[in-house]
Design a protein around this motif. Sequence first.
Motif, PDB file in Angstrom:
ATOM      1  N   ASP A  86       0.850  -1.185   0.000  1.00  0.00           N
ATOM      2  CA  ASP A  86       0.000   0.000   0.000  1.00  0.00           C
ATOM      3  C   ASP A  86       0.892   1.243   0.000  1.00  0.00           C
ATOM      4  N   GLU A  87       1.038   1.845  -1.190  1.00  0.00           N
ATOM      5  CA  GLU A  87       1.966   2.968  -1.346  1.00  0.00           C
ATOM      6  C   GLU A  87       1.357   4.302  -0.893  1.00  0.00           C
ATOM      7  N   THR A  88       0.060   4.371  -0.758  1.00  0.00           N
ATOM      8  CA  THR A  88      -0.580   5.662  -0.506  1.00  0.00           C
ATOM      9  C   THR A  88      -0.956   5.875   0.959  1.00  0.00           C
ATOM     10  N   SER A  89      -0.891   4.812   1.780  1.00  0.00           N
ATOM     11  CA  SER A  89      -1.398   4.939   3.140  1.00  0.00           C
ATOM     12  C   SER A  89      -0.333   5.410   4.124  1.00  0.00           C
ATOM     13  N   THR A  90       0.832   5.798   3.649  1.00  0.00           N
ATOM     14  CA  THR A  90       1.934   6.112   4.559  1.00  0.00           C
ATOM     15  C   THR A  90       2.332   7.581   4.535  1.00  0.00           C
ATOM     16  N   GLN A  91       1.417   8.390   4.094  1.00  0.00           N
ATOM     17  CA  GLN A  91       1.718   9.827   4.102  1.00  0.00           C
ATOM     18  C   GLN A  91       1.894  10.308   5.545  1.00  0.00           C
ATOM     19  N   ALA A  92       2.998  10.988   5.796  1.00  0.00           N
ATOM     20  CA  ALA A  92       3.298  11.430   7.157  1.00  0.00           C
ATOM     21  C   ALA A  92       2.321  12.507   7.612  1.00  0.00           C
ATOM     22  N   GLN A  93       1.856  12.365   8.852  1.00  0.00           N
ATOM     23  CA  GLN A  93       1.008  13.392   9.461  1.00  0.00           C
ATOM     24  C   GLN A  93       1.771  14.076  10.617  1.00  0.00           C
ATOM     25  N   ASP A  94       2.319  13.183  11.572  1.00  0.00           N
ATOM     26  CA  ASP A  94       3.091  13.686  12.719  1.00  0.00           C
ATOM     27  C   ASP A  94       4.402  12.927  12.802  1.00  0.00           C
ATOM     28  N   PRO A  95       5.523  13.600  13.056  1.00  0.00           N
ATOM     29  CA  PRO A  95       6.795  12.875  13.145  1.00  0.00           C
ATOM     30  C   PRO A  95       6.847  11.984  14.391  1.00  0.00           C
ATOM     31  N   LEU A  96       7.439  10.782  14.240  1.00  0.00           N
ATOM     32  CA  LEU A  96       7.558   9.840  15.353  1.00  0.00           C
ATOM     33  C   LEU A  96       9.028   9.580  15.695  1.00  0.00           C
ATOM     34  N   THR A  97       9.923  10.310  15.026  1.00  0.00           N
ATOM     35  CA  THR A  97      11.349  10.005  15.102  1.00  0.00           C
ATOM     36  C   THR A  97      11.875   9.880  16.545  1.00  0.00           C
ATOM     37  N   ASP A  98      11.511  10.830  17.372  1.00  0.00           N
ATOM     38  CA  ASP A  98      12.039  10.847  18.741  1.00  0.00           C
ATOM     39  C   ASP A  98      11.592   9.680  19.599  1.00  0.00           C
ATOM     40  N   SER A  99      10.443   9.154  19.220  1.00  0.00           N
ATOM     41  CA  SER A  99       9.890   8.094  20.083  1.00  0.00           C
ATOM     42  C   SER A  99      10.229   6.687  19.604  1.00  0.00           C
ATOM     43  N   VAL A 100      11.078   6.579  18.612  1.00  0.00           N
ATOM     44  CA  VAL A 100      11.356   5.255  18.057  1.00  0.00           C
ATOM     45  C   VAL A 100      12.445   4.533  18.828  1.00  0.00           C
ATOM     46  N   LEU A 101      13.587   5.175  19.013  1.00  0.00           N
ATOM     47  CA  LEU A 101      14.742   4.486  19.592  1.00  0.00           C
ATOM     48  C   LEU A 101      14.830   4.674  21.104  1.00  0.00           C
ATOM     49  N   GLY A 102      15.062   3.562  21.827  1.00  0.00           N
ATOM     50  CA  GLY A 102      15.261   3.615  23.276  1.00  0.00           C
ATOM     51  C   GLY A 102      16.733   3.548  23.627  1.00  0.00           C
ATOM     52  N   TYR A 103      17.574   3.189  22.664  1.00  0.00           N
ATOM     53  CA  TYR A 103      19.004   3.093  22.926  1.00  0.00           C
ATOM     54  C   TYR A 103      19.776   3.529  21.693  1.00  0.00           C
ATOM     55  N   VAL A 104      20.764   4.415  21.912  1.00  0.00           N
ATOM     56  CA  VAL A 104      21.678   4.831  20.847  1.00  0.00           C
ATOM     57  C   VAL A 104      23.092   4.659  21.386  1.00  0.00           C
ATOM     58  N   PRO A 105      23.931   3.892  20.678  1.00  0.00           N
ATOM     59  CA  PRO A 105      25.303   3.701  21.161  1.00  0.00           C
ATOM     60  C   PRO A 105      25.988   5.037  21.387  1.00  0.00           C
ATOM     61  N   SER A 106      26.834   5.070  22.415  1.00  0.00           N
ATOM     62  CA  SER A 106      27.458   6.346  22.763  1.00  0.00           C
ATOM     63  C   SER A 106      28.354   6.858  21.639  1.00  0.00           C
ATOM     64  N   GLY A 107      28.361   8.182  21.486  1.00  0.00           N
ATOM     65  CA  GLY A 107      29.183   8.838  20.466  1.00  0.00           C
ATOM     66  C   GLY A 107      28.461   9.059  19.159  1.00  0.00           C
ATOM     67  N   PHE A 108      27.315   8.385  18.979  1.00  0.00           N
ATOM     68  CA  PHE A 108      26.585   8.523  17.717  1.00  0.00           C
ATOM     69  C   PHE A 108      25.621   9.700  17.773  1.00  0.00           C
ATOM     70  N   LYS A 109      25.624  10.470  16.684  1.00  0.00           N
ATOM     71  CA  LYS A 109      24.741  11.613  16.616  1.00  0.00           C
ATOM     72  C   LYS A 109      23.814  11.481  15.417  1.00  0.00           C
ATOM     73  N   ALA A 110      22.566  11.917  15.625  1.00  0.00           N
ATOM     74  CA  ALA A 110      21.593  11.863  14.533  1.00  0.00           C
ATOM     75  C   ALA A 110      22.005  12.846  13.457  1.00  0.00           C
ATOM     76  N   GLU A 111      22.169  12.355  12.254  1.00  0.00           N
ATOM     77  CA  GLU A 111      22.574  13.241  11.162  1.00  0.00           C
ATOM     78  C   GLU A 111      21.391  13.564  10.252  1.00  0.00           C
ATOM     79  N   ASN A 112      20.551  12.602  10.103  1.00  0.00           N
ATOM     80  CA  ASN A 112      19.416  12.834   9.221  1.00  0.00           C
ATOM     81  C   ASN A 112      18.236  12.013   9.724  1.00  0.00           C
TER      82      ASN A 112
END
Lengths: 183, 233
Positions: free
Chosen positions: B118-144
């Motif tokens: 289903d290519e049409t049902s995934t139009q973004a309404q609200d960003p969820l980026t911040d709530s996805v990851l519970g762990y990020v290895p140390s030293g890594f920074k979000a670039e994109n």
Amino acid sequence: MLLTLGTLGINKDYSGKIERLYNTYRYAMYSVAYSILKDKFLAEDSVQQAFVRIIDNLRNIDKIDEESFHKTRSFLTVICRNIAFDIYNKKTNLNSDDLLQQTPDSSYEPSQIIINKESVRTIINEIKKMKPIYQDVMLLRYSHGYSNEEIAMLLAISNDSVRKRLERGKAQLVSALGKGALK
Amino acid sequence: MTEREFLEKALDELLYQAAPLAEKELAEGSETPSDDGIAFSENHNEKMQKVLKAYKRKQRLKKMPSYIKRAIVALVVLSITAAIGIAGVDAWRIKVLNLFMDKSETHSAIDFKEGTPDETSTQAQDPLTDSVLGYVPSGFKAENSIGGPDYATLYFVNGDKNFRCDMRPINRRLFIDTEGATTEKLTIKDREAVLSKKETVIILVWHSEQYSFVISGNIDEKEIIKIAENIKK
């Protein structure tokens, strides 16, 4: 793959064999049937019914030995003759099994047999003299090697009738072998 | 064996010898009828043709299952032979039997549910980026980071090390590079997952009730698994 199918014997053509048997022996079969029925169309029916019976009842067509002309002819004429007798008996309201019932039971006693070098010749002569009703089952059993069940199916009679006919045929032979020994 | 049984057997043996000879003499004594003077009627010939045709048909039907069986065996043998050739190149596909994939030359497409994506049902309404990851290895920074209410693509960098996390609704198709990869099965949050390794790149794929996830990068395998186990979705 085609080679494998060929070597596995897939192309064994029994339908061709039946056609060959018909073309080779139909006149002999017709003659036997005609000699009993004295009717051209009934004799033709006997020939046709004989092949239908062979096709329907013989699980192993290989058993019919095409190499031996007289043996194959004998086998086919035995079947056809029995069908002709059945047709004849229906016309005259007779039943071959009725005839069998009317014949007194003659269980044989093998201890009467005296086997000597002439025994085989005696038996050959006695088989040749036998009534067709006994001769046919004797030949199908001891010359063609069919079981009682197969003979019953080929002649469209009961297993019991086959057994009785064989017993009575043997009784005749035992009697002859005994007489032969007294001579 | 009693005397009677012995004599019966002896009589049978005599009959087996005598009957064929009697039959032969009977046959020799009877004339072989020729076809002279015997003309079968048209009606009889037609009936016999039917009998012989019916028999031929019966024989063909009897043969048919054998042909089919042998054809199936031959096809199976051919398929196995072909599969052996293909399997070495595409080990990944064998491992992901429970997922639905299409493989093209440079990537594999994975459908987590059967049917057309289903290519049409995934139009973004609200960003969820911040709530996805519970762990990020140390030293890594979000670039994109891009995302919507039901999808996210997060890209992290630490020097020459990087990893990326893709989250998609389960009815979306994911594209990952599997050419020449080795794979193994794992369990992430009680779900079956597939870990693919190709040179220094590691890819982890699994799905939850609602989303499919792909974490890929040139970081340690244990770190990728830890990120996966701490996904909040």
